[in-house]
Design a protein around this motif. Structure first.
Motif, mmCIF file in Angstrom:
data_model
loop_
_atom_site.group_PDB
_atom_site.id
_atom_site.type_symbol
_atom_site.label_atom_id
_atom_site.label_comp_id
_atom_site.label_asym_id
_atom_site.label_seq_id
_atom_site.Cartn_x
_atom_site.Cartn_y
_atom_site.Cartn_z
ATOM 1 N N SER A 65 0.823 -1.220 0.000
ATOM 2 C CA SER A 65 0.000 0.000 0.000
ATOM 3 C C SER A 65 0.850 1.260 0.000
ATOM 4 C CB SER A 65 -0.943 0.012 1.213
ATOM 5 O OG SER A 65 -0.204 -0.010 2.425
ATOM 6 N N ASP A 66 2.184 1.099 -0.098
ATOM 7 C CA ASP A 66 3.072 2.270 -0.106
ATOM 8 C C ASP A 66 4.284 2.043 -1.004
ATOM 9 O OD1 ASP A 66 4.476 0.427 1.360
ATOM 10 O OD2 ASP A 66 4.756 1.695 3.124
ATOM 11 N N ALA A 67 4.040 1.451 -2.170
ATOM 12 C CA ALA A 67 5.095 1.255 -3.170
ATOM 13 C C ALA A 67 6.278 0.462 -2.623
ATOM 14 C CB ALA A 67 5.562 2.595 -3.742
ATOM 15 N N TYR A 68 5.996 -0.604 -1.885
ATOM 16 C CA TYR A 68 6.999 -1.551 -1.399
ATOM 17 C C TYR A 68 7.900 -1.001 -0.298
ATOM 18 C CZ TYR A 68 5.714 -3.488 -5.941
ATOM 19 O OH TYR A 68 5.014 -3.942 -7.029
ATOM 20 N N GLN A 69 7.532 0.112 0.294
ATOM 21 C CA GLN A 69 8.420 0.693 1.312
ATOM 22 C C GLN A 69 8.357 -0.059 2.643
ATOM 23 O OE1 GLN A 69 8.846 5.285 0.966
ATOM 24 N NE2 GLN A 69 6.743 4.817 0.406
ATOM 25 N N ALA A 70 7.209 -0.009 3.308
ATOM 26 C CA ALA A 70 7.108 -0.628 4.630
ATOM 27 C C ALA A 70 5.982 -1.634 4.733
ATOM 28 C CB ALA A 70 6.911 0.454 5.699
ATOM 29 N N THR A 71 5.074 -1.684 3.756
ATOM 30 C CA THR A 71 3.931 -2.580 3.847
ATOM 31 C C THR A 71 4.020 -3.680 2.802
ATOM 32 O OG1 THR A 71 2.589 -1.301 2.271
ATOM 33 C CG2 THR A 71 2.450 -0.688 4.605
ATOM 34 N N GLY A 72 3.360 -4.788 3.096
ATOM 35 C CA GLY A 72 3.198 -5.848 2.119
ATOM 36 C C GLY A 72 4.307 -6.869 2.109
ATOM 37 N N CYS A 73 4.052 -7.981 1.401
ATOM 38 C CA CYS A 73 5.005 -9.083 1.344
ATOM 39 C C CYS A 73 4.509 -10.120 0.351
ATOM 40 C CB CYS A 73 5.151 -9.738 2.722
ATOM 41 S SG CYS A 73 3.585 -10.423 3.318
ATOM 42 N N TYR A 74 5.358 -11.117 0.107
ATOM 43 C CA TYR A 74 4.957 -12.281 -0.659
ATOM 44 C C TYR A 74 4.058 -13.191 0.181
ATOM 45 C CZ TYR A 74 8.438 -11.538 -4.369
ATOM 46 O OH TYR A 74 9.152 -11.039 -5.423
ATOM 47 N N ASN A 75 3.047 -13.751 -0.466
ATOM 48 C CA ASN A 75 2.290 -14.878 0.067
ATOM 49 C C ASN A 75 1.757 -14.611 1.473
ATOM 50 O OD1 ASN A 75 2.984 -16.178 -2.376
ATOM 51 N ND2 ASN A 75 4.954 -16.790 -1.507
ATOM 52 N N ILE B 1 -4.602 -25.342 -1.728
ATOM 53 C CA ILE B 1 -3.557 -24.661 -2.488
ATOM 54 C C ILE B 1 -2.656 -23.894 -1.528
ATOM 55 C CG2 ILE B 1 -3.061 -22.968 -4.282
ATOM 56 C CD1 ILE B 1 -4.419 -25.471 -5.339
ATOM 57 N N ALA B 2 -1.350 -24.057 -1.670
ATOM 58 C CA ALA B 2 -0.387 -23.393 -0.793
ATOM 59 C C ALA B 2 0.298 -22.253 -1.536
ATOM 60 C CB ALA B 2 0.660 -24.383 -0.291
ATOM 61 N N MET B 3 0.269 -21.057 -0.956
ATOM 62 C CA MET B 3 0.983 -19.922 -1.524
ATOM 63 C C MET B 3 2.489 -20.168 -1.440
ATOM 64 S SD MET B 3 -1.323 -17.973 -2.544
ATOM 65 C CE MET B 3 -2.939 -17.274 -2.271
ATOM 66 N N GLY B 4 3.186 -19.910 -2.537
ATOM 67 C CA GLY B 4 4.630 -20.102 -2.545
ATOM 68 C C GLY B 4 5.053 -21.529 -2.823
ATOM 69 N N ALA B 5 4.083 -22.431 -3.063
ATOM 70 C CA ALA B 5 4.430 -23.829 -3.330
ATOM 71 C C ALA B 5 4.687 -24.054 -4.816
ATOM 72 C CB ALA B 5 3.315 -24.754 -2.835
ATOM 73 N N SER B 6 5.477 -25.063 -5.123
ATOM 74 C CA SER B 6 5.878 -25.362 -6.497
ATOM 75 C C SER B 6 4.689 -25.817 -7.334
ATOM 76 C CB SER B 6 6.949 -26.449 -6.515
ATOM 77 O OG SER B 6 8.077 -26.056 -5.760
ATOM 78 N N ILE B 7 4.698 -25.406 -8.612
ATOM 79 C CA ILE B 7 3.672 -25.785 -9.579
ATOM 80 C C ILE B 7 4.219 -26.907 -10.460
ATOM 81 C CG2 ILE B 7 2.332 -25.001 -11.568
ATOM 82 C CD1 ILE B 7 2.448 -22.179 -10.378
ATOM 83 N N SER B 8 3.375 -27.902 -10.739
ATOM 84 C CA SER B 8 3.798 -29.013 -11.590
ATOM 85 C C SER B 8 2.596 -29.548 -12.373
ATOM 86 C CB SER B 8 4.389 -30.132 -10.725
ATOM 87 O OG SER B 8 4.759 -31.235 -11.516
ATOM 88 N N PRO B 9 2.786 -29.884 -13.657
ATOM 89 C CA PRO B 9 4.002 -29.740 -14.458
ATOM 90 C C PRO B 9 4.103 -28.344 -15.052
ATOM 91 C CG PRO B 9 2.323 -30.833 -15.741
ATOM 92 C CD PRO B 9 1.717 -30.597 -14.392
ATOM 93 N N VAL B 10 5.181 -28.094 -15.790
ATOM 94 C CA VAL B 10 5.342 -26.832 -16.502
ATOM 95 C C VAL B 10 5.473 -27.117 -17.994
ATOM 96 C CG1 VAL B 10 6.419 -25.669 -14.534
ATOM 97 C CG2 VAL B 10 7.861 -26.859 -16.207
ATOM 98 N N SER B 11 5.315 -26.075 -18.801
ATOM 99 C CA SER B 11 5.345 -26.221 -20.255
ATOM 100 C C SER B 11 6.756 -26.529 -20.752
ATOM 101 C CB SER B 11 4.851 -24.934 -20.917
ATOM 102 O OG SER B 11 3.540 -24.615 -20.475
ATOM 103 N N ALA B 12 6.813 -27.145 -21.917
ATOM 104 C CA ALA B 12 8.098 -27.471 -22.544
ATOM 105 C C ALA B 12 8.083 -26.999 -23.993
ATOM 106 C CB ALA B 12 8.371 -28.971 -22.476
#
Length: 334
Positions: free
Chosen positions: A161-171, A184-195
């Motif tokens: 809420s302040d351009a990444y200065q003091a607020t917010g985060c991943y997941n 579904i887990a935030m930050g968990a690996s996705i499978s499969p992926v495109s080739a």
């Protein structure tokens, strides 16, 4: 809690039939092989000591650096060089938006430097590009070991809420996003992926604003309402968004004007098309009546099109779509 009003898409995802078409097998997360969470609980990726030690500081753990938003209206070369972030995006602005949706092709791009990443996401933005910027972000990221300790492609969210200065985060690495889903887990690996020249896989993400409570909800695929960002987290986004962006982002940490070879998307340029280049399809916005609509006045932006590029199109199956990405360093992008 549950959203008071649940959005349904204009496009029937089961009717996507462009040939060649995306692989129809479902994308899962790798942790599912070990079981599921009991009813009434949510999966949370464990934070280990090594995770925190990899961060530049405990205070910055789980946070983005400043200037991580593409700014189509002010492509100032000095700003580009200062930020180190490069993008290939499609965007809309000039109206009030109450959400966005996209189906995003998933890849595993190669990352050159330990402090770089490559991601593909949607941005829901409010306010100016100054210190009061509000942003909600969701998509997939292929990160150097700096954040997760490996090179897996992962589902992620972010907010500030302040351009990444003091607020917010991943997941779920700070208070903010409230998850309600146990599968579904935030930050968990996705499978499969495109080739390359092989099976293609994609994920659908929808973020929309509940018109009654005002919270911003996130849905993954057609079946999983993951949770919400409470409206009180934001100033501008407490009302609506003023810009929506879809596309890719990389960090270029190479010094002295040289360019990283970190790939965006599949690492191929848009003109190579399906099965080679990465894509966003069925991109839509949510209007004031809580309906999903095709975006009007879709623009594109990239800082260096000879490094990473974007090309839009539309048809009956994919709606509005675009191919994007590139290899980074190449003979035309030294």
């Amino acid at each position: 809690m549950r959203p008071n009003y649940h959005r349904e898409g204009l496009f029937d995802e089961n009717k996507v039939s462009e040939k060649p078409k995306p692989h129809s097998n479902p994308i899962t997360q790798l942790w599912h092989v070990n079981g599921k969470c009991p009813e009434g609980t949510i999966p949370i990726r464990r934070t280990k000591e090594q995770d925190v030690l990899r961060a530049s500081s405990v205070k910055r753990y789980g946070r983005k650096k400043h200037r991580a938003i593409p700014q189509p209206r002010s492509a100032d070369p000095d700003l580009i060089n200062e930020s180190g972030h490069q993008h290939a995006i499609a965007y809309v602005e000039g109206d009030k938006y109450y959400g966005a949706k996209a189906t995003i092709n998933v890849w595993e791009p190669k990352i050159q430097q330990p402090n770089e990443f490559s991601l593909s996401q949607l941005w829901i933005l409010g306010g100016s590009f100054g210190e009061d910027l509000n942003s909600i972000e969701a998509g997939w990221q292929q990160v150097s070991p700096d954040l997760y300790g490996d090179n897996n492609t992962r589902l992620f969210t972010y907010w500030t809420s302040d351009a990444y200065q003091a607020t917010g985060c991943y997941n779920l690495l700070c208070s903010g996003f409230i998850q309600i889903n146990s599968e579904i887990a935030m930050g968990a690996s996705i499978s499969p992926v495109s080739a390359y020249r092989n099976s293609q896989y994609d994920i659908s993400i929808l973020v929309w604003k509940d018109p009654k409570e005002g919270h911003w909800w996130m849905q993954f695929g057609n079946d999983y309402v993951l949770g919400y960002w409470p409206s009180f987290l934001f100033s501008y986004l407490a009302d609506s968004a003023s810009m929506i962006e879809w596309g890719g982002e990389v960090v270029n940490s190479e010094p002295d004007g040289h360019h990283t070879s970190t790939q965006m998307g599949s690492g191929r340029f848009p003109e190579e098309g399906f099965g080679k280049s990465s894509y966003f399809r069925n991109i839509q916005v949510v209007d004031g009546s809580n309906n999903l609509k095709a975006p009007k006045g879709l623009g594109t932006f990239t800082e260096q099109s000879n490094c990473y590029d974007v090309q839009t199109g539309s048809n009956g199956d994919w709606g509005h779509y675009f191919y994007y990405g590139g290899p980074g360093k190449n003979p035309n992008c030294p």
